[in-house]
Design a protein around this motif. Structure first.
Motif, PDB file in Angstrom:
ATOM      1  N   UNK A  14       0.822  -1.221   0.000  1.00  0.00           N
ATOM      2  CA  UNK A  14       0.000   0.000   0.000  1.00  0.00           C
ATOM      3  C   UNK A  14       0.854   1.269   0.000  1.00  0.00           C
ATOM      4  N   UNK A  15       1.979   1.234   0.690  1.00  0.00           N
ATOM      5  CA  UNK A  15       2.861   2.405   0.709  1.00  0.00           C
ATOM      6  C   UNK A  15       3.417   2.679  -0.690  1.00  0.00           C
ATOM      7  N   UNK A  16       3.777   1.629  -1.418  1.00  0.00           N
ATOM      8  CA  UNK A  16       4.265   1.806  -2.791  1.00  0.00           C
ATOM      9  C   UNK A  16       3.185   2.416  -3.668  1.00  0.00           C
ATOM     10  N   UNK A  21       0.901   6.994  -6.734  1.00  0.00           N
ATOM     11  CA  UNK A  21      -0.150   8.003  -6.927  1.00  0.00           C
ATOM     12  C   UNK A  21       0.432   9.400  -6.736  1.00  0.00           C
ATOM     13  N   UNK A  22       1.281   9.576  -5.727  1.00  0.00           N
ATOM     14  CA  UNK A  22       1.912  10.880  -5.492  1.00  0.00           C
ATOM     15  C   UNK A  22       2.696  11.324  -6.718  1.00  0.00           C
ATOM     16  N   UNK A  23       3.492  10.442  -7.286  1.00  0.00           N
ATOM     17  CA  UNK A  23       4.274  10.787  -8.479  1.00  0.00           C
ATOM     18  C   UNK A  23       3.376  11.176  -9.645  1.00  0.00           C
ATOM     19  N   UNK A  41       1.259   9.479   3.712  1.00  0.00           N
ATOM     20  CA  UNK A  41       2.646   9.096   3.928  1.00  0.00           C
ATOM     21  C   UNK A  41       3.115   9.564   5.304  1.00  0.00           C
ATOM     22  N   UNK A  42       2.787  10.796   5.656  1.00  0.00           N
ATOM     23  CA  UNK A  42       3.179  11.332   6.962  1.00  0.00           C
ATOM     24  C   UNK A  42       2.574  10.517   8.099  1.00  0.00           C
ATOM     25  N   UNK A  43       1.294  10.196   7.990  1.00  0.00           N
ATOM     26  CA  UNK A  43       0.636   9.395   9.031  1.00  0.00           C
ATOM     27  C   UNK A  43       1.291   8.027   9.147  1.00  0.00           C
ATOM     28  N   UNK A  44       1.601   7.415   8.020  1.00  0.00           N
ATOM     29  CA  UNK A  44       2.220   6.089   8.014  1.00  0.00           C
ATOM     30  C   UNK A  44       3.603   6.130   8.672  1.00  0.00           C
ATOM     31  N   UNK A  45       4.386   7.134   8.341  1.00  0.00           N
ATOM     32  CA  UNK A  45       5.730   7.253   8.923  1.00  0.00           C
ATOM     33  C   UNK A  45       5.678   7.503  10.427  1.00  0.00           C
TER      34      UNK A  45
END
Length: 63
Positions: A14-16, A21-23, A41-45
């Motif tokens: 899911x992170x990939x 999507x961001x790119x 991404x921030x929440x995940x990190x």
């Protein structure tokens, strides 16, 4: 023996997917989706769960 030789290929995590999507959103100038991806991404990190609304934006990007 390398790790890649001992395990079968796996689907993208899911992170990939969020990074992909961001790119794509960044290339298209879709600032709303870029912002949602960054929050996910921030929440995940940070070890938190991303908001449902941000995840919906990410999931709907390729729909």
């Amino acid at each position: 023996m390398a790790l890649s030789q001992t395990q079968p290929a796996q689907e993208a995590s899911p992170a990939d997917t969020v990074w992909t999507v961001l790119d794509a959103a960044n290339d298209l100038g879709d600032t709303l989706t870029v912002d949602a991806c960054r929050r996910v991404i921030d929440a995940t990190l940070r070890g938190h769960e991303a908001s449902a609304s941000d995840m919906a934006v990410v999931a709907a990007f390729f729909s």
